[in-house]
Write a protein that holds these residues in place. Structure first.
Motif, PDB file in Angstrom:
ATOM      1  N   VAL A  27       0.844  -1.198   0.000  1.00  8.63           N
ATOM      2  CA  VAL A  27       0.000   0.000   0.000  1.00  8.63           C
ATOM      3  C   VAL A  27       0.880   1.250   0.000  1.00  8.63           C
ATOM      4  O   VAL A  27       0.612   2.211  -0.726  1.00  8.63           O
ATOM      5  CB  VAL A  27      -0.964  -0.015   1.207  1.00  8.63           C
ATOM      6  N   ARG A  28       1.942   1.233   0.792  1.00  8.33           N
ATOM      7  CA  ARG A  28       2.869   2.372   0.809  1.00  8.33           C
ATOM      8  C   ARG A  28       3.553   2.545  -0.544  1.00  8.33           C
ATOM      9  O   ARG A  28       3.783   3.672  -0.998  1.00  8.33           O
ATOM     10  CB  ARG A  28       3.906   2.198   1.912  1.00  8.33           C
ATOM     11  N   LEU A  29       3.880   1.436  -1.218  1.00  9.07           N
ATOM     12  CA  LEU A  29       4.498   1.505  -2.542  1.00  9.07           C
ATOM     13  C   LEU A  29       3.564   2.188  -3.534  1.00  9.07           C
ATOM     14  O   LEU A  29       3.978   3.085  -4.282  1.00  9.07           O
ATOM     15  CB  LEU A  29       4.862   0.102  -3.033  1.00  9.07           C
ATOM     16  N   VAL A  30       2.303   1.793  -3.543  1.00  9.91           N
ATOM     17  CA  VAL A  30       1.341   2.397  -4.465  1.00  9.91           C
ATOM     18  C   VAL A  30       1.153   3.876  -4.137  1.00  9.91           C
ATOM     19  O   VAL A  30       1.074   4.714  -5.039  1.00  9.91           O
ATOM     20  CB  VAL A  30       0.002   1.628  -4.423  1.00  9.91           C
ATOM     21  N   THR A  31       1.127   4.209  -2.853  1.00 13.39           N
ATOM     22  CA  THR A  31       0.999   5.613  -2.456  1.00 13.39           C
ATOM     23  C   THR A  31       2.173   6.422  -2.983  1.00 13.39           C
ATOM     24  O   THR A  31       1.998   7.521  -3.523  1.00 13.39           O
ATOM     25  CB  THR A  31       0.920   5.729  -0.924  1.00 13.39           C
ATOM     26  N   ARG A  32       3.359   5.891  -2.848  1.00 17.09           N
ATOM     27  CA  ARG A  32       4.541   6.602  -3.355  1.00 17.09           C
ATOM     28  C   ARG A  32       4.514   6.747  -4.866  1.00 17.09           C
ATOM     29  O   ARG A  32       4.940   7.773  -5.411  1.00 17.09           O
ATOM     30  CB  ARG A  32       5.802   5.877  -2.912  1.00 17.09           C
ATOM     31  N   LEU A  69      -5.998  11.409  -4.636  1.00 17.29           N
ATOM     32  CA  LEU A  69      -5.943   9.955  -4.841  1.00 17.29           C
ATOM     33  C   LEU A  69      -4.876   9.322  -3.961  1.00 17.29           C
ATOM     34  O   LEU A  69      -5.076   8.226  -3.417  1.00 17.29           O
ATOM     35  CB  LEU A  69      -5.683   9.642  -6.312  1.00 17.29           C
ATOM     36  N   ALA A  70      -3.752  10.007  -3.793  1.00 17.68           N
ATOM     37  CA  ALA A  70      -2.686   9.475  -2.929  1.00 17.68           C
ATOM     38  C   ALA A  70      -3.166   9.358  -1.489  1.00 17.68           C
ATOM     39  O   ALA A  70      -2.869   8.373  -0.805  1.00 17.68           O
ATOM     40  CB  ALA A  70      -1.445  10.361  -3.006  1.00 17.68           C
ATOM     41  N   VAL A  71      -3.933  10.336  -1.027  1.00 18.35           N
ATOM     42  CA  VAL A  71      -4.478  10.272   0.328  1.00 18.35           C
ATOM     43  C   VAL A  71      -5.472   9.119   0.441  1.00 18.35           C
ATOM     44  O   VAL A  71      -5.476   8.373   1.422  1.00 18.35           O
ATOM     45  CB  VAL A  71      -5.143  11.617   0.704  1.00 18.35           C
ATOM     46  N   LEU A  72      -6.303   8.938  -0.579  1.00 16.68           N
ATOM     47  CA  LEU A  72      -7.285   7.855  -0.572  1.00 16.68           C
ATOM     48  C   LEU A  72      -6.614   6.487  -0.633  1.00 16.68           C
ATOM     49  O   LEU A  72      -6.989   5.571   0.107  1.00 16.68           O
ATOM     50  CB  LEU A  72      -8.250   8.023  -1.749  1.00 16.68           C
ATOM     51  N   VAL A  73      -5.617   6.348  -1.492  1.00 11.81           N
ATOM     52  CA  VAL A  73      -4.929   5.064  -1.668  1.00 11.81           C
ATOM     53  C   VAL A  73      -4.227   4.654  -0.379  1.00 11.81           C
ATOM     54  O   VAL A  73      -4.121   3.463  -0.072  1.00 11.81           O
ATOM     55  CB  VAL A  73      -3.935   5.169  -2.850  1.00 11.81           C
ATOM     56  N   ARG A  74      -3.798   5.620   0.387  1.00 13.50           N
ATOM     57  CA  ARG A  74      -3.078   5.334   1.630  1.00 13.50           C
ATOM     58  C   ARG A  74      -3.940   4.598   2.655  1.00 13.50           C
ATOM     59  O   ARG A  74      -3.437   3.902   3.522  1.00 13.50           O
ATOM     60  CB  ARG A  74      -2.581   6.650   2.231  1.00 13.50           C
ATOM     61  N   SER A  75      -5.272   4.713   2.527  1.00 15.15           N
ATOM     62  CA  SER A  75      -6.169   4.046   3.478  1.00 15.15           C
ATOM     63  C   SER A  75      -6.096   2.536   3.375  1.00 15.15           C
ATOM     64  O   SER A  75      -6.321   1.837   4.356  1.00 15.15           O
ATOM     65  CB  SER A  75      -7.600   4.523   3.267  1.00 15.15           C
ATOM     66  N   GLY A  76      -5.816   2.006   2.181  1.00 11.51           N
ATOM     67  CA  GLY A  76      -5.662   0.566   2.017  1.00 11.51           C
ATOM     68  C   GLY A  76      -6.964  -0.200   1.895  1.00 11.51           C
ATOM     69  O   GLY A  76      -6.980  -1.415   2.033  1.00 11.51           O
ATOM     70  N   ARG A 125      -4.525  -8.250  -3.427  1.00 15.65           N
ATOM     71  CA  ARG A 125      -4.787  -8.945  -2.166  1.00 15.65           C
ATOM     72  C   ARG A 125      -4.536  -8.029  -0.978  1.00 15.65           C
ATOM     73  O   ARG A 125      -5.253  -8.076   0.013  1.00 15.65           O
ATOM     74  CB  ARG A 125      -3.906 -10.191  -2.046  1.00 15.65           C
ATOM     75  N   ALA A 126      -3.515  -7.186  -1.068  1.00 12.61           N
ATOM     76  CA  ALA A 126      -3.208  -6.268   0.040  1.00 12.61           C
ATOM     77  C   ALA A 126      -4.355  -5.288   0.253  1.00 12.61           C
ATOM     78  O   ALA A 126      -4.656  -4.918   1.383  1.00 12.61           O
ATOM     79  CB  ALA A 126      -1.914  -5.514  -0.239  1.00 12.61           C
ATOM     80  N   TYR A 127      -5.015  -4.874  -0.830  1.00 10.23           N
ATOM     81  CA  TYR A 127      -6.146  -3.967  -0.692  1.00 10.23           C
ATOM     82  C   TYR A 127      -7.431  -4.701  -0.340  1.00 10.23           C
ATOM     83  O   TYR A 127      -8.385  -4.092   0.108  1.00 10.23           O
ATOM     84  CB  TYR A 127      -6.347  -3.148  -1.970  1.00 10.23           C
ATOM     85  N   ALA A 130      -8.884  -6.146   5.217  1.00  6.22           N
ATOM     86  CA  ALA A 130      -9.411  -4.994   5.958  1.00  6.22           C
ATOM     87  C   ALA A 130      -8.253  -4.142   6.473  1.00  6.22           C
ATOM     88  O   ALA A 130      -7.230  -4.677   6.908  1.00  6.22           O
ATOM     89  CB  ALA A 130     -10.270  -5.468   7.126  1.00  6.22           C
ATOM     90  N   PRO A 131      -8.385  -2.815   6.436  1.00  2.33           N
ATOM     91  CA  PRO A 131      -7.298  -1.949   6.912  1.00  2.33           C
ATOM     92  C   PRO A 131      -7.109  -2.089   8.419  1.00  2.33           C
ATOM     93  O   PRO A 131      -8.005  -2.546   9.132  1.00  2.33           O
ATOM     94  CB  PRO A 131      -7.772  -0.547   6.551  1.00  2.33           C
ATOM     95  N   LEU A 132      -5.944  -1.675   8.865  1.00  2.86           N
ATOM     96  CA  LEU A 132      -5.647  -1.731  10.292  1.00  2.86           C
ATOM     97  C   LEU A 132      -6.579  -0.806  11.053  1.00  2.86           C
ATOM     98  O   LEU A 132      -6.886   0.298  10.618  1.00  2.86           O
ATOM     99  CB  LEU A 132      -4.194  -1.331  10.539  1.00  2.86           C
ATOM    100  N   ARG A 133      -7.029  -1.234  12.184  1.00  2.00           N
ATOM    101  CA  ARG A 133      -7.963  -0.456  12.999  1.00  2.00           C
ATOM    102  C   ARG A 133      -7.199   0.238  14.126  1.00  2.00           C
ATOM    103  O   ARG A 133      -6.124  -0.182  14.523  1.00  2.00           O
ATOM    104  CB  ARG A 133      -9.015  -1.372  13.608  1.00  2.00           C
ATOM    105  N   ALA A 134      -7.813   1.271  14.633  1.00  2.00           N
ATOM    106  CA  ALA A 134      -7.222   1.978  15.774  1.00  2.00           C
ATOM    107  C   ALA A 134      -7.289   1.075  17.000  1.00  2.00           C
ATOM    108  O   ALA A 134      -8.208   0.273  17.146  1.00  2.00           O
ATOM    109  CB  ALA A 134      -7.980   3.266  16.039  1.00  2.00           C
ATOM    110  N   PRO A 135      -6.322   1.175  17.891  1.00  2.00           N
ATOM    111  CA  PRO A 135      -6.358   0.335  19.092  1.00  2.00           C
ATOM    112  C   PRO A 135      -7.552   0.692  19.962  1.00  2.00           C
ATOM    113  O   PRO A 135      -8.022   1.829  19.972  1.00  2.00           O
ATOM    114  CB  PRO A 135      -5.032   0.650  19.787  1.00  2.00           C
TER     115      PRO A 135
END
Length: 158
Positions: A27-32, A69-76, A125-127, A130-135
């Motif tokens: 996800v970080r790679l796509v954001t970059r 789009l970069a901000v949106l893609v970062r959500s995963g 598959r990475a997308y 489910a994205p990581l949730r807040a603790p």
């Protein structure tokens, strides 16, 4: 030469990272890549515009959309992946039409690379995960439910 353990496939190494961490790296790679695409579109598009207001505005709108789009893609999320694929395909179509009309290719190559990366099975598959949730809140602190106390009968009304 390294010897492999019985039952292991040779030549294929397992990384020490858990699958969730590998997904976050993709996800970080796509954001970059999307951020680099925005930079390339601005770096090539603004000098090419030759101070024509319409070309400058289109380029700035494209850069703003790529930053969003970069901000949106970062959500995963899967929605972010689908939006990114759709936007990048539209950007390729716009770039190719502009190439045939004015021999301008700024940012289109990055869009092709971004689409190729997005449709790779590992990235898809990475997308899909489910994205990581807040603790969760620590037990010793007051939460929203505890703060309601006796108001509303100890329940939060919706």
């Amino acid at each position: 030469m390294r010897a492999t353990e019985p039952g292991e496939r040779g030549g294929r190494r397992s990384s020490g990272r858990p699958p969730e961490d590998r997904g976050r790296l993709l996800v970080r790679l796509v954001t970059r890549l999307v951020v680099a695409q925005a930079i390339a579109a601005a770096a090539v598009g603004l000098p090419f515009s030759r101070r024509q207001l319409s070309s400058v505005l289109i380029t700035l709108a494209m850069v703003a959309a790529l930053c969003g789009l970069a901000v949106l893609v970062r959500s995963g999320t899967k929605t972010a992946w689908l939006t990114a694929v759709g936007f990048e395909v539209a950007f390729i179509g716009y770039g190719l039409s502009r190439f045939f009309a004015a021999r301008y290719l700024g940012g289109t190559l990055f869009a092709i690379i971004a689409v190729g990366t997005l449709v790779h099975p590992a990235v898809a598959r990475a997308y899909a995960v489910a994205p990581l949730r807040a603790p969760e809140e620590p037990r010793d602190e007051l939460g929203v439910g505890d703060a309601a106390g006796d108001a509303c009968g100890g329940q939060i009304l919706r």
